[in-house]
Each structure stands twice: as C-alpha cells, then as structure tokens.
Write a protein that holds these residues in place. Structure first.
Motif, mmCIF file in Angstrom:
data_model
loop_
_atom_site.group_PDB
_atom_site.id
_atom_site.type_symbol
_atom_site.label_atom_id
_atom_site.label_comp_id
_atom_site.label_asym_id
_atom_site.label_seq_id
_atom_site.Cartn_x
_atom_site.Cartn_y
_atom_site.Cartn_z
ATOM 1 N N ASN A 1 0.848 -1.195 0.000
ATOM 2 C CA ASN A 1 0.000 0.000 0.000
ATOM 3 C C ASN A 1 0.879 1.238 0.000
ATOM 4 N N ALA A 2 1.677 1.382 -1.075
ATOM 5 C CA ALA A 2 2.624 2.492 -1.190
ATOM 6 C C ALA A 2 1.885 3.820 -1.258
ATOM 7 N N TYR A 3 2.552 4.866 -0.763
ATOM 8 C CA TYR A 3 1.976 6.209 -0.785
ATOM 9 C C TYR A 3 2.935 7.102 -1.554
ATOM 10 N N ALA A 4 2.463 7.654 -2.657
ATOM 11 C CA ALA A 4 3.302 8.483 -3.527
ATOM 12 C C ALA A 4 3.414 9.885 -2.961
ATOM 13 N N LEU A 5 4.641 10.370 -2.842
ATOM 14 C CA LEU A 5 4.888 11.724 -2.364
ATOM 15 C C LEU A 5 5.076 12.667 -3.541
ATOM 16 N N ASP A 6 4.804 13.919 -3.343
ATOM 17 C CA ASP A 6 5.027 14.944 -4.361
ATOM 18 C C ASP A 6 6.520 15.209 -4.445
ATOM 19 N N SER A 7 7.107 14.905 -5.585
ATOM 20 C CA SER A 7 8.565 15.027 -5.726
ATOM 21 C C SER A 7 9.043 16.464 -5.663
ATOM 22 N N ALA A 8 8.116 17.411 -5.778
ATOM 23 C CA ALA A 8 8.516 18.824 -5.744
ATOM 24 C C ALA A 8 8.416 19.408 -4.347
ATOM 25 N N GLN A 9 7.915 18.643 -3.380
ATOM 26 C CA GLN A 9 7.717 19.144 -2.030
ATOM 27 C C GLN A 9 8.749 18.528 -1.076
#
Length: 674
Positions: free
Chosen positions: A224-232
């Motif tokens: 259940n991976a959670y994708a992070l905003d790569s720009a933040q």
C-alpha cells in the motif's frame, strides 16, 4: 544434680536431638559438646555446638541448604540469589561469599510464594495469604520490612520510590518512605476504539487491538505504497526531499490519553555516489547506524553500475577505539552498622575486555585529581571483577582501616584484560563512616499461650533488629503503660543467634506491657526508641470469646479542693470471674447520653488502664499526654477486659464533667504522711 533443658529457644538448630559427642580442642583444650539433630517433624537436620561450661550454643551447621527440594520462586540481583520453596524460611544465597543465609520464617509469611522480584536492596515476594511481602535483600538478617494485602495478587514489581502490585481490581501502589503509605487509587480513560488516519488510508485503520508496548503498526508498506510529491519537502541526504506527513488519532472516548512514537521510515533510492563530495561522511553515518550485535557493527552495502556493469571498489576503514569511562556516583556511610565502612557506587562499563573495577579512597581531598600514574603504586581499597556489580562496601583508605568521623574521598577506574587502565574518574566526596545507634524492632507481637503453655506463658515474636553490628535484643516488661525504657532494667536479652521468637513467663492474670530495643556491639541502645506491645494478660485459661458485662454506676466529678486539671472517675466493680483490667476511655466535649443509655467509645482515647479488677476509682489529669483544661467538658466511659482482651466498647455508660480550679493561688501544704 540439677540441670536445665536446652531447646530451639536457646539457639539449638532443632528440638529433637539424636546423639551427643564431646571433644576437646587439641590447641586450647576447651571442651565442646556436639549435638546431632535428626530433622524430626518441622526441624531440619544438622549439628549444634555447645560450650558445656556456659551452656551456650556457640555455633550451628545445617546439612541441607534449602528447606524443601521444591523451589516455587527465584529472584536474582547483584548481591546473589533469593529462593522461595514449599517450606520456610526464605533462603538467600550470597554470591560474594557463596554462603546460604536464612530469611523470613513462617510466623512472618504465608506460603507458598509464587513470584519474587529484587532490586538489589529489597525483595518483593508474592503468594499465599500474605499477598505481598517486602524483605531486605542483602542484610544478614533479611528482615521483613512491610506486608501488603490487596487480595488476589497477580504480579508485582519494585519502582524507584514505590512498591507496585497488580491484582484483580487493578494496580496498587505503596510509597517506600518507611511508612509504606498506599497510593491513592485513580482510573484512566482508555481510547476505545482507536483509529489512525494518515497518508491516504481512507477511513483509517482500527488499531485498538494493536496498542501494546513494543508492537509496531505499519502505516505504509510495499503493498500500500503512498506516492509523495517530488517537488515538495526539505532536502536531506544526497538532496532527497523529506516531507512531514500528519498522523491523526481519533476515538469517541472523550479525554482519553494516547501516546505514540514513530519507529522507522524505510525507503528505496538509487544514488550516484561517484562524484559525491560527502561520500566519507555519508559512509560514516551508515556505519554509525548499522546493526550492533556481538560488539560489532554490521553494514550492508549494495553497489552496482548502471552503464556497463563494471565496478571497482577499494574500501579502507580505520577506527580508534575509546574505552567506556567509569563515573563514581556515590560514596556514603553504610547505614545501621558498627562504623568503619563506606558504600561506593559507580556506572556500568560493558567493554568486551573488561577485567575489574578498582576503587581508591583517600582521607581528605587529593591536592590534585589523581591520574593513572599517581595510583599505579597504590593497592586498591576495593576490586570488583563482576561488570554488572555497581556497588560495594569499602573498609580501608590507602590500605588503612577507615576512622569514624573522618572525611574520605574516592575515585574509580576500570582495569582491562591486558592490564591497561581506563580513565580515572573524578574524585567524589566527602563521606564519613559512623557507628549508628540501632533502631528498635520494626514490629512486635505478644499473646498469651493459653492451653498451649503453662499458666503465665507469653509467646513473643519481633522483627529482627537491622543493625549489622547487633549484639542483643533487650526485652522490658512493665505492669503499667510504657512509652520508653528510661530507668528500666531489661527483663531478658536475646543474642542474634537465638532468633526472634521466644516464650517468657509472667504473673498469671496481671496485664503487662512489653518493650523491645536493639543493642549494638558498642553497647549503644536508644532507650527512647522502644517498640511496645500490650497490654497482654498471661493466662492458661481457654478463651470464651465473651466480653465482661458493661460497667454500671460510672460517675465522673471534679476533684474537690485542688488546683484544677483533675477528674475523679468511679465505677462499680465487674462481676466477671476472668476480669483482668479496666480501661478509662475519654473524649473532649459532652457526648453523654440521657436516661442511662449506653453508647460506643469508638474514637475515644485511652486515658488510663486500671488493674486489678477490685479497684473501682482513679484520678485522670491528662488526655493524649496533654493536661486537662479547666472548665472544658470531658466524656468518660469505663470498659472491662478479660484475660483474653475481650471487651465491649459498643455498650458503655458515658458520663461527662469538667475539671475546675477550686484553690486560688499556691494552695495549702498537704497533711503529713503518717
């Protein structure tokens, strides 16, 4: 010829004797009688050594070290091992001397004990009707300190300042302040159910059944991976962006306390380290955070080339080992002893090649803090080879016996297996040894033997004196209430090897008060610190469990023609054949009932104890040690007690009066006694 019979009350190991052998010392010629005991009944097999000249037991030897082969509970600490068996007493094994020592007997505890816990100073034993009992862990007497009876005990432990016991009703606590005051009960609201919401898990996860200490709760995983905003985020190692993510804990229970801690954050990343200027620092960070077991850091590195698969690595890692410093944490007088000893304590050193702790003492401060070169030619005053033992008693300074009242300072250092020394600790002090006056026994009990003994026999038991230099326990007997032993002569004395139980004989039917004090080897005895029990009426009669009839005809009046502060109390004699004494109960204020109605003296103070029962009047001038106040009303009730201390305090004729000053000035001289 006439003689006397020696029993366990005289120090023999057992009541049953199997054989006698007399032998003389080849050096001094002194004769000794060896008495063998066969262990009949509740006795234990062994040998008692008796001096035939003094008829005193000089030594004993047991063949068995444990009272039973069935051990029910064990507890270990730096001092040694504490063992509970199906039989009594508790047994303690001294790890330093390798000797077994007897502890609390069955008069002080109920068996079997199913659980024990020790902090090195006290042992908490749980089991039987005793529920919980606190005993000394490392003193020779291993005396009982306190008993706790919360009922239906499940488990217990010792905290820094409290004794904690869990039973079917919850957690119970007592302060270790000497009085063992119970902690006020409280209740805690629990979050039921408890839900955690974070990182897009929708309605959240019900973690009610997962809220146990040490149980990790996984919020994000490979499934259940959670994708992070790569720009933040905030740049971290190698420029990776790390972001703060809120975690919300909710429950319908209002005011419930919740505690949580983040344990680990795992992530996958591919890094190009070929031109990284911080490669050395990052590699050291990986080493510092590697798994540590068997005193070795384990770091797993996986290297690969994304272009053609070729890779050349040369890694050299140099390190300098630093020894763990030891810090002296305490230096204080050993309590309740005969002087000449200080107790030192220090911090733990867990180095692999540890050999021993070395303790050095000096009278007065060092001119400069000593180093290794200053101490190399000096013999240590204490050496401890067990790395987990963090305290010891020290008896010398620079090899000379300690002097009471002198100020001493100490340092500690660790010696390693190859002979090198670690860093010498900073000096700690000052501390002075002293020979303390022993405290009185913590408790005592006395009761008439009744039909189990002769008329006038009293069975006496007391808490063992805690003084390490104990010489004897003195017993004082008085036919009037006593609060101290000033001006009194001991009725009898008991040596430490005679135990803490005995039978004394008094005049049948006469109430007595019994006081006990402790005397050390220097002859010190605090006559103002006495453990008093009483009144006790020695009798051989059977207990009928019936109190004498309520006293009638009670009167209380001001004493005429006096200077005030006195009341005369009179009553009709009790008709009970087994009447032993009267107790005059008194309370400030007018609490008398009308029309001769009987009331209770619950909450009243004992103003006087009158014996024998053919007395029927007395004069009272104090209440709780305070003189009576002129013009103030006092209520008085008389209760008769029989030889078994049966008395009816609920049906008492109450009368009140006030003392008055009838004579102004100094008054007149009393008439001459003729």
């Amino acid at each position: 010829q006439t003689g006397s019979t020696l029993t366990t009350g005289d120090g023999l190991m057992g009541q049953s004797a199997w054989g006698l052998v007399a032998a003389a010392s080849p050096v001094s010629g002194t004769a000794t009688v060896f008495v063998s005991h066969d262990g009949r009944g509740s006795d234990r097999p062994g040998v008692s050594l008796i001096n035939p000249s003094t008829q005193q037991v000089v030594s004993t030897h047991r063949f068995d070290q444990l009272p039973s082969n069935t051990a029910t509970a064990l507890a270990a600490d730096w001092w040694g091992l504490h063992i509970a068996t199906e039989g009594w007493p508790l047994t303690h094994w001294n790890g330093s001397s390798g000797d077994f020592e007897d502890g609390v007997g069955f008069f002080q505890s109920q068996y079997p004990i199913f659980s024990m816990y020790s902090n090195g100073d006290e042992v908490l034993a749980l089991g039987g009707e005793n529920d919980g009992m606190l005993v000394e862990a490392r003193t020779v007497a291993h005396a009982s300190l306190a008993g706790f009876r919360p009922g239906e005990v499940i488990a217990g432990t010792l905290g820094a300042n409290h004794v904690w016991i869990v039973n079917s009703d919850g957690l119970n606590g007592w302060q270790t302040d000497g009085q063992y005051t119970q902690v006020e009960p409280a209740s805690m609201r629990r979050a039921l159910p408890l839900t955690v919401r974070s990182m897009g898990n929708g309605g959240g996860i019900n973690i009610t059944d997962m809220t146990h200490l040490g149980m990790p709760i996984e919020l994000v995983g490979s499934g259940n991976a959670y994708a992070l905003d790569s720009a933040q985020g905030t740049p971290g190692v190698h420029g990776l962006l790390f972001q703060n993510v809120p975690v919300v804990l909710t429950s319908p229970t209002s005011g419930a306390a919740v505690w949580a801690r983040s344990v680990a954050l795992e992530y996958d990343v591919t890094l190009d380290v070929s031109g990284d200027p911080n490669l050395q620092n990052n590699l050291q960070d990986a080493v510092d955070n590697g798994q540590l077991y068997n005193n070795t850091r384990h770091v797993a590195l996986r290297l690969f080339s994304p272009s053609n698969g070729s890779l050349e690595v040369r890694l050299t890692y140099d390190y300098i080992r630093s020894d763990t410093p030891v810090v002296l944490q305490g230096l204080e007088d050993r309590p309740d002893d005969g002087g000449g000893v200080l107790s030192a304590s220090w911090t733990l050193v867990h180095d692999e090649d540890f050999a021993r702790y070395l303790i050095f003492l000096n009278e007065g401060p060092w001119s400069t803090p000593p180093g290794e070169m200053d101490l190399l030619g000096v013999a240590p005053d204490k050496a401890v080879s067990l790395h987990s033992r963090l305290a010891a008693d020290v008896e010398t300074a620079n090899g000379q016996p300690l002097k009471d009242g002198a100020e001493y300072y100490a340092v500690a250092v660790v010696e390693y297996a190859d002979g090198r020394w670690g860093k010498v600790s900073a000096p700690f002090g000052p501390a002075s040894p002293s020979d303390e006056v022993p405290l009185a026994p913590a408790w005592a009990t006395a009761s008439a033997m009744g039909s189990l003994g002769d008329d006038g026999d009293i069975q006496l038991e007391w808490s063992r004196c805690t003084a390490l230099d104990l010489a004897s326990t003195n017993v004082y007997v008085s036919t009037t209430p006593m609060t101290d032993a000033l001006g009194r002569t001991p009725f009898t004395s008991y040596a430490p090897n005679e135990g803490n139980q005995s039978i004394i004989k008094q005049t049948p039917g006469v109430p007595v008060w019994i006081g006990l004090t402790c005397v050390d080897e220097a002859g010190q005895e605090n006559l103002s610190d006495v453990t008093v029990v009483g009144p006790v009426v020695p009798t051989g009669e059977l207990n009928d469990n019936e109190a004498p009839e309520p006293i009638q005809g009670t009167t209380v009046i001001d004493v005429p023609d006096d200077e005030g502060g006195r009341l005369k109390v009179a009553w009709e004699q009790s008709a009970a054949d087994d009447c032993a004494f009267y107790t005059v109960y008194m309370k400030q204020g007018d609490h008398a009932l009308s029309d001769g109605e009987l009331g209770s003296v619950e909450g009243y103070s004992q103003a006087a104890v009158i014996n024998p029962c053919d007395e029927n009047e007395t004069i009272v001038s104090t209440l709780d040690g305070v003189p009576l106040i002129d013009g103030q009303l006092y209520t008085v009730g008389i209760v008769a007690y029989d030889v078994w201390l049966n008395g009816n305090i609920d049906d008492v004729l109450l009368k009140s009066a006030a003392p008055l000053q009838n004579v102004v000035g100094q008054g007149t001289t009393p008439p001459r006694i003729t």
